[in-house]
Design a protein around this motif. Structure first.
Motif, mmCIF file in Angstrom:
data_model
loop_
_atom_site.group_PDB
_atom_site.id
_atom_site.type_symbol
_atom_site.label_atom_id
_atom_site.label_comp_id
_atom_site.label_asym_id
_atom_site.label_seq_id
_atom_site.Cartn_x
_atom_site.Cartn_y
_atom_site.Cartn_z
ATOM 1 N N SER A 166 0.908 -1.244 0.283
ATOM 2 C CA SER A 166 0.120 -0.044 -0.067
ATOM 3 C C SER A 166 0.995 1.141 0.107
ATOM 4 O O SER A 166 2.164 1.273 0.218
ATOM 5 N N ARG A 167 0.300 2.319 0.027
ATOM 6 C CA ARG A 167 0.987 3.583 -0.156
ATOM 7 C C ARG A 167 2.044 3.705 1.246
ATOM 8 O O ARG A 167 2.724 4.458 1.331
ATOM 9 N N GLY A 168 1.105 3.157 2.101
ATOM 10 C CA GLY A 168 1.675 3.277 3.606
ATOM 11 C C GLY A 168 2.950 2.509 3.910
ATOM 12 O O GLY A 168 3.227 2.335 5.092
ATOM 13 N N ARG A 169 3.300 1.811 2.901
ATOM 14 C CA ARG A 169 4.482 0.892 3.270
ATOM 15 C C ARG A 169 5.637 1.372 4.008
ATOM 16 O O ARG A 169 6.251 0.711 4.601
ATOM 17 N N ASN A 170 6.032 2.688 3.861
ATOM 18 C CA ASN A 170 7.291 3.344 4.411
ATOM 19 C C ASN A 170 6.960 3.830 5.828
ATOM 20 O O ASN A 170 7.564 4.310 6.510
ATOM 21 N N GLU A 171 5.831 3.533 6.349
ATOM 22 C CA GLU A 171 5.006 4.039 7.754
ATOM 23 C C GLU A 171 5.528 2.985 8.571
ATOM 24 O O GLU A 171 5.811 1.751 8.635
ATOM 25 N N THR A 172 5.817 3.304 10.084
ATOM 26 C CA THR A 172 6.152 2.178 10.951
ATOM 27 C C THR A 172 5.006 1.541 11.572
ATOM 28 O O THR A 172 5.245 0.435 11.637
ATOM 29 N N ARG A 173 3.648 2.010 11.395
ATOM 30 C CA ARG A 173 2.663 1.492 11.785
ATOM 31 C C ARG A 173 1.315 1.974 10.782
ATOM 32 O O ARG A 173 1.365 3.091 10.452
ATOM 33 N N VAL A 174 0.419 1.025 10.296
ATOM 34 C CA VAL A 174 -0.380 1.171 9.242
ATOM 35 C C VAL A 174 -1.754 0.289 9.614
ATOM 36 O O VAL A 174 -1.938 -0.807 10.152
ATOM 37 N N PRO A 175 -2.784 1.179 9.857
ATOM 38 C CA PRO A 175 -4.113 0.443 10.107
ATOM 39 C C PRO A 175 -4.777 -0.084 8.912
ATOM 40 O O PRO A 175 -4.614 0.306 7.997
ATOM 41 N N GLY A 199 -11.214 -1.970 -9.360
ATOM 42 C CA GLY A 199 -10.356 -2.320 -8.070
ATOM 43 C C GLY A 199 -11.251 -1.457 -7.011
ATOM 44 O O GLY A 199 -10.900 -1.215 -6.142
ATOM 45 N N PHE A 200 -12.303 -0.532 -7.618
ATOM 46 C CA PHE A 200 -13.249 0.106 -6.641
ATOM 47 C C PHE A 200 -14.172 -0.930 -5.839
ATOM 48 O O PHE A 200 -14.866 -1.235 -6.431
ATOM 49 N N VAL A 201 -14.118 -0.754 -4.422
ATOM 50 C CA VAL A 201 -15.042 -1.675 -3.768
ATOM 51 C C VAL A 201 -15.542 -0.831 -2.523
ATOM 52 O O VAL A 201 -14.984 0.446 -2.012
ATOM 53 N N ILE A 202 -16.689 -1.150 -1.963
ATOM 54 C CA ILE A 202 -17.447 -0.541 -0.621
ATOM 55 C C ILE A 202 -17.392 -1.840 0.266
ATOM 56 O O ILE A 202 -17.724 -2.995 -0.145
ATOM 57 N N TYR A 203 -17.254 -1.702 1.513
ATOM 58 C CA TYR A 203 -17.443 -2.832 2.416
ATOM 59 C C TYR A 203 -17.878 -2.233 3.941
ATOM 60 O O TYR A 203 -17.948 -1.016 4.311
ATOM 61 N N THR A 204 -18.406 -3.216 4.567
ATOM 62 C CA THR A 204 -18.980 -2.969 5.773
ATOM 63 C C THR A 204 -18.480 -4.100 6.931
ATOM 64 O O THR A 204 -17.855 -4.930 6.510
ATOM 65 N N ASN A 205 -18.967 -3.802 8.150
ATOM 66 C CA ASN A 205 -18.803 -4.997 9.014
ATOM 67 C C ASN A 205 -17.301 -5.136 9.365
ATOM 68 O O ASN A 205 -16.861 -6.147 9.734
ATOM 69 N N GLU A 206 -16.555 -4.058 9.316
ATOM 70 C CA GLU A 206 -15.005 -4.163 9.192
ATOM 71 C C GLU A 206 -14.423 -3.945 10.711
ATOM 72 O O GLU A 206 -15.219 -3.364 11.445
ATOM 73 N N LYS A 207 -13.452 -4.586 10.938
ATOM 74 C CA LYS A 207 -12.821 -4.367 12.253
ATOM 75 C C LYS A 207 -11.349 -3.957 11.576
ATOM 76 O O LYS A 207 -10.716 -3.939 10.511
ATOM 77 N N THR A 208 -10.506 -3.196 12.497
ATOM 78 C CA THR A 208 -9.225 -2.473 12.238
ATOM 79 C C THR A 208 -8.206 -3.113 13.095
ATOM 80 O O THR A 208 -8.217 -3.137 14.297
ATOM 81 N N ILE A 209 -6.991 -3.472 12.495
ATOM 82 C CA ILE A 209 -5.943 -3.815 13.110
ATOM 83 C C ILE A 209 -4.636 -2.808 12.784
ATOM 84 O O ILE A 209 -4.641 -2.849 11.594
ATOM 85 N N THR A 210 -3.927 -2.693 13.788
ATOM 86 C CA THR A 210 -2.635 -1.760 13.324
ATOM 87 C C THR A 210 -1.570 -2.738 13.291
ATOM 88 O O THR A 210 -1.124 -3.268 14.286
ATOM 89 N N VAL A 211 -0.648 -2.564 12.128
ATOM 90 C CA VAL A 211 0.390 -3.650 12.039
ATOM 91 C C VAL A 211 1.656 -2.729 11.566
ATOM 92 O O VAL A 211 1.217 -1.666 10.892
ATOM 93 N N ALA A 212 2.712 -3.449 11.647
ATOM 94 C CA ALA A 212 3.921 -2.715 10.980
ATOM 95 C C ALA A 212 4.026 -3.468 9.531
ATOM 96 O O ALA A 212 3.996 -4.817 9.413
#
Length: 580
Positions: A529-538, A556-569
């Motif tokens: 993703s575009r966040g690959r150079n960040e230390t942590r990405v949600p 490539g465009f989608v919409i999604y629901t019922n999501e959860k979020t995890i923050t990782v390196a």
């Protein structure tokens, strides 16, 4: 590594064994304008590639099957005319020069037996491929030139062939004393490897350094540091290398990096170069593999530059339109002012007469006086209607601008996502998929129907530490394929939150997906993703059944629901993930 005389000697020896006595059944040009002579011997068919590229000049058997060039050059048609149907008599290399002579016994136009020779000169920017008749007269050449280009010789049809000048010595024709005398002709501060390369035919920089290393000298040793003992060691090391290649006793070697990338090759092991892996094979296979990689790498970089330019041009166009339309969309206040002026004129008709150029009236709503310009040739009521008409036009303009801005901002987001896809691309196939997608929207040059990619997309396929299959889409086409063609409703779908990136899917295969697999897949989604150079990405994750594609949505465009979020390196392929 440059294609030196030693490499050609190893190739020439192999070709003589495989092709002598075979029949030339076809000659064609590939997309890179390289010549391929197809030789059949017994039940086997061999494709012999000839290249006069200024950087990659070479000759070797190839297994690569690039598309043939639809518009044959005149040179290729001449090769077909004179070589096809002929029998290969011999292949020879003069000493250790970068020259190969490919002699073919055939018949002329009246049926008389003749021998034509295809000469390959593999000398960097001076490389050429020349067809000669039995009298060594030039029939044609890949590169024709006159004395304006070369003072030494002209290469034109009908002229006698003059071989390239020989400026170096064949070490196999020298004794040790002559070898030492030859090197000592150079200034004493000359590096030994450079002296070998300058005076001995067949050596490139890398093979000259190998000779120095085998002689037990420092790679940067100079002639002034050598005495009789060191020169004797050099003589022995150089002579033994050339003799081994000439006899066919050497071990052609391809050096690879840890990731399998070819680093270098030589007709014998390059013991002075450290490499993660070494592959010993025949010289033709090694050169073919090395140049197949270099060809794809060059094509990859060229296509990526082309697509970057196309995206940059389109992004600048979209951004310019957004700026212009944003100014128009901001004119709502101007429209409201036009309507208010029309209303104030109507409320004050009794105070206005035709011919006035302006009137000052009280704006009771806002508690101040307003001066309103008038058109003197219109009646007061007509002036009011003119302001209402201006309001309608401005309102319609603002409405259209806002609708266009919505589409343009979506296009801007799409271009940003595609730029991210471009940077995540790993293979030439990844880029070709992006080009096809852009070409469908008129943003890139279309490939011909003959070469268009028809195969299914090839997303990255990995395996988590606990055995779950993880699929990563590296562009819009692969994203749609991963999510809607491969994904099942109970698979886990992941995407970096709020930034362009890959669709990542964990195939459940009837099992409950483990938290460890989700964390590993999330690290991949962050990395791609575009966040690959960040230390942590949600990273958001949800079941595939909650991911939808709106009707008519862009790739490539989608919409999604019922999501959860995890923050990782962010973490790319490798331990603990193993590529399948």
């Amino acid at each position: 590594m440059p294609f030196d005389g030693l490499a050609l000697a190893a190739i020439s020896r192999e070709l003589a064994t495989l092709l002598s006595g075979g029949r030339v059944v076809q000659v064609y040009e590939n997309e890179a304008r390289e010549i391929v002579t197809v030789v059949r011997r017994g039940k086997k068919k061999y494709d012999l590639l000839w290249s006069a590229h200024p950087q990659w000049a070479r000759v070797h058997l190839t297994t690569h099957e690039p598309g043939t060039n639809e518009s044959l050059s005149f040179f290729c048609t001449m090769l077909r005319r004179y070589l096809v149907g002929g029998r290969v008599v011999r292949l020879t290399q003069p000493n250790f020069e970068r020259v190969l002579r490919f002699e073919v016994a055939t018949h002329d136009d009246v049926g008389r037996p003749v021998t034509c020779t295809l000469v390959g000169e593999f000398m960097g920017r001076h490389a050429n491929i020349i067809l000669l008749d039995e009298n060594a007269t030039i029939i044609d050449a890949r590169k024709r030139y006159t004395r304006d280009v070369s003072r030494y010789r002209e290469v034109l049809p009908g002229l006698p062939y003059l071989a390239p000048p020989v400026t170096k010595e064949n070490i196999l024709s020298l004794d040790e004393e002559a070898f030492i005398d030859l090197l000592m002709q150079l200034p004493v501060e000359t590096p030994v490897a450079g002296a070998l390369q300058e005076k001995i035919d067949g050596l490139s920089t890398v093979t000259a350094r190998e000779v120095v290393f085998r002689a037990g000298l420092a790679l940067d040793a100079r002639l002034e540091q050598c005495g009789a003992y060191e020169f004797s060691r050099l003589w022995t090391a150089a002579r033994s290398l050339f003799e081994a290649v000439a006899r066919g006793d050497s071990t052609p070697t391809l050096l690879l990096a840890e990731d399998g990338t070819p680093l270098d090759f030589a007709p014998d092991d390059l013991s002075h170069i450290g490499a993660a892996r070494r592959i010993a094979s025949n010289m033709n296979q090694i050169v073919n593999r090395y140049h197949a990689y270099m060809r794809e790498k060059a094509q990859f970089e060229a296509l990526r530059r082309e697509l970057r330019r196309a995206l940059k041009t389109e992004r600048k166009r979209v951004e310019k339109k957004i700026r212009i339309l944003s100014e128009i969309a901001g004119a709502e206040g101007e429209a409201a002012e036009a309507r208010r002026r029309g209303e104030l004129i109507l409320m004050n008709l009794h105070r206005i007469t035709k011919g006035q150029t302006r009137v000052t009236v009280e704006d009771i709503e806002h508690g101040h006086n307003v001066e309103i310009p008038l058109k003197p040739h219109l009646s007061p009521a007509a002036n009011a209607q003119a302001y209402f008409k201006a309001y309608g036009k401005l309102k319609e303009k603002v409405t259209r601008a806002r609708a266009a801005l919505h589409d343009l901002r979506e296009q801007q987001t799409y271009l940003e996502e595609t730029e991210t896809d471009l940077e995540m691309a790993v293979t030439l196939r990844d880029l070709e998929e992006i080009r096809e997608e852009l070409a469908a929207q008129g943003l890139a040059t279309k490939k011909t129907a003959r070469t268009r990619t028809k195969e299914e997309p090839q997303p990255l396929v990995l395996c988590s530490t606990d055995g779950f299959r993880i699929l990563v889409g590296k562009n819009h086409r692969q994203n749609d394929y991963v999510t809607f063609k491969i994904g099942r409703e109970n698979d886990v779908w992941l995407h970096a939150r709020g930034v362009p990136g890959a669709h990542v899917l964990i195939a459940a295969d009837g099992r409950e997906v483990s938290p460890a697999a989700i964390e590993e897949a999330a690290a991949l989604a962050a990395y791609y993703s575009r966040g690959r150079n960040e230390t942590r990405v949600p990273v958001d994750y949800t079941l595939r059944k909650y991911v939808k594609k709106p009707k008519g949505a862009r790739p490539g465009f989608v919409i999604y629901t019922n999501e959860k979020t995890i923050t990782v390196a962010p973490s790319g392929p490798g331990t603990p993930l193993q590529e399948k």
